[in-house]
Write an enzyme that holds these catalytic residues in place. Sequence first.
Site, PDB file in Angstrom:
ATOM      1  N   LYS A 227      32.626  24.755 -11.530  1.00 58.63           N
ATOM      2  CA  LYS A 227      31.510  25.110 -12.356  1.00 58.63           C
ATOM      3  C   LYS A 227      31.829  24.421 -13.169  1.00 58.63           C
ATOM      4  CE  LYS A 227      28.647  28.075 -14.764  1.00 58.63           C
ATOM      5  NZ  LYS A 227      28.304  29.909 -14.579  1.00 58.63           N
ATOM      6  N   ASP A 232      26.275  27.759 -22.430  1.00 64.67           N
ATOM      7  CA  ASP A 232      24.638  28.729 -21.252  1.00 64.67           C
ATOM      8  C   ASP A 232      24.310  29.046 -21.929  1.00 64.67           C
ATOM      9  OD1 ASP A 232      23.430  29.710 -19.026  1.00 64.67           O
ATOM     10  OD2 ASP A 232      24.359  30.516 -18.409  1.00 64.67           O
ATOM     11  N   LYS A 239      19.870  34.202 -23.547  1.00 63.40           N
ATOM     12  CA  LYS A 239      20.884  35.392 -23.438  1.00 63.40           C
ATOM     13  C   LYS A 239      20.466  35.658 -25.025  1.00 63.40           C
ATOM     14  CE  LYS A 239      24.890  32.937 -20.336  1.00 63.40           C
ATOM     15  NZ  LYS A 239      24.674  34.300 -19.650  1.00 63.40           N
ATOM     16  N   ASP A 250      31.930  28.704 -20.066  1.00 62.02           N
ATOM     17  CA  ASP A 250      31.330  29.058 -18.822  1.00 62.02           C
ATOM     18  C   ASP A 250      31.704  28.097 -17.539  1.00 62.02           C
ATOM     19  OD1 ASP A 250      30.063  30.414 -17.322  1.00 62.02           O
ATOM     20  OD2 ASP A 250      27.846  29.265 -17.965  1.00 62.02           O
ATOM     21  N   ASP A 309      19.242  31.736 -15.973  1.00 63.64           N
ATOM     22  CA  ASP A 309      20.318  32.815 -16.354  1.00 63.64           C
ATOM     23  C   ASP A 309      21.773  32.454 -15.412  1.00 63.64           C
ATOM     24  OD1 ASP A 309      22.449  32.954 -17.990  1.00 63.64           O
ATOM     25  OD2 ASP A 309      21.690  34.933 -18.474  1.00 63.64           O
ATOM     26  N   GLU A 311      22.269  29.704 -13.664  1.00 58.94           N
ATOM     27  CA  GLU A 311      22.243  28.405 -13.364  1.00 58.94           C
ATOM     28  C   GLU A 311      23.723  27.762 -12.329  1.00 58.94           C
ATOM     29  OE1 GLU A 311      25.368  29.007 -15.739  1.00 58.94           O
ATOM     30  OE2 GLU A 311      23.728  30.068 -15.925  1.00 58.94           O
ATOM     31  N   ARG A 313      25.208  29.032  -9.484  1.00 57.14           N
ATOM     32  CA  ARG A 313      25.166  29.020  -8.115  1.00 57.14           C
ATOM     33  C   ARG A 313      24.171  27.770  -7.860  1.00 57.14           C
ATOM     34  NH1 ARG A 313      22.555  35.088  -8.388  1.00 57.14           N
ATOM     35  NH2 ARG A 313      24.840  34.909  -9.614  1.00 57.14           N
TER      36      ARG A 313
END
Length: 461
Positions: A227, A232, A239, A250, A309, A311, A313
Amino acid sequence: MSQALLAPGADAIPVHLVSETGWDTLQNALAPIERGFASASGFAPKAGRLALLPAEDGSLARVLFGLGDPAAVTFDRFLTGKLPGLLPAGDYRLLPAEGIDPAEAALAWLLGSYKFERYRKPGPARPHLVVPDGVDATRIERIAAAVAAGRDLINTPSNDLGPAEIEAAIRGLGERFNATVSVVTGEALRTEFPLVHAVGAASPRAPRLIDLTWGPEGAPRVTLVGKGVVFDTGGLDIKPSAGMLLMKKDMGGAAAALAAAEMIMGDGLPIRLRLIVPSVENAISGEAFRPGDVIRSRAGLTVEIGNTDAEGRLILADALALAEADEPELLIDFATLTGAARVALGPDLPAFFTGDEGLARAVAEAGAKVHDPVWRLPLHPPYASLLDSKIADLNNVSGGPFAGAITAALFLRRFAPKTGAHLHFDLYGWNPSSKPGRPEGGEVQTARLVHALVADRYGAA
């Protein structure tokens, strides 16, 4: 930045690794001035204790470093990784000690020597270690260098690390090891990897999917997927500010995948390796994807966006669909995916998921072997219904607060359903505080484990 080990035979200050049971014998063997100084300084062989013993001319004669009880369950096998932060500049050699693996002790030293100094003046000169007898210095240095490179990526702030820089890092890796690298971006990304495109569409930094292939045709196929969310915001489901403070990490899954790939290629393991990294910034603009959108994935499954949020996956789903089409023997994905895994296991213990019982045992064994711990959580099939959608094949989040790490793993399984040997790591990618061999900051958790797993599974070159 990683250090190298000094060649054997270099003149170096001895470091005695002192256990509780060995202290009396060593103490009696010390010169009177050394024994007296150790006593006066209050040295005891407790884990992490240090004493610098002078020679008669005032120079440093030797070092005592307490181990405590190496047989204790609580013993930290990377304890020697504490030494680079304690010792003055100079050259040192670790003396053999019962219960201490010299290769692991040397690796811990190198990992503990890491510093991220891109934005600061270099610190004072650091101590260096002579390679212990019988240790393959080249291999230890390769592992440490791969870890350091991954840590550097995670520690670099997002203004200097976007999808293009992730691509550059992978291309650099490809050049070093004569691997093939291809990249999909722009309109081709929208068509071929619609979930990756949707997540990254709001950022001025173009999203992309980076694909590296190395090794001979016909060799066992191993695919790593990381990933690569460089930052993010949460998207339109934004967030809070506190939740964004560490979001430069992230892309920790991508960094772990790169580090594992570097170790595997550096060892020349006899496999056909593929590294796939979807890299995006989950930003906010008029192009942002929205809660309630329905997007058709590369696999053909339609996904309702329950939360922007979640995202990571989404981009992994398209990457896993690409990976499965190649029919790998082993498919591993790495992601800083859920807060639920951190609540369950804390920051030091990544969760892993697999439906392959043999693979699960091998993962646990590899993690214990190289001191890269993980813990298995279940792929509980009934929880898949929590991802049901009324208007699409599935939702990207569950309808409630429970089992967040499990439902995320079950979501990913929908996009690689035919691959039995599929391993998903849900990791934190960060050391909240410094521990021996693990400085505070970015960490490529599970990379060394995967290197060991692949080496054990497929053998040396």
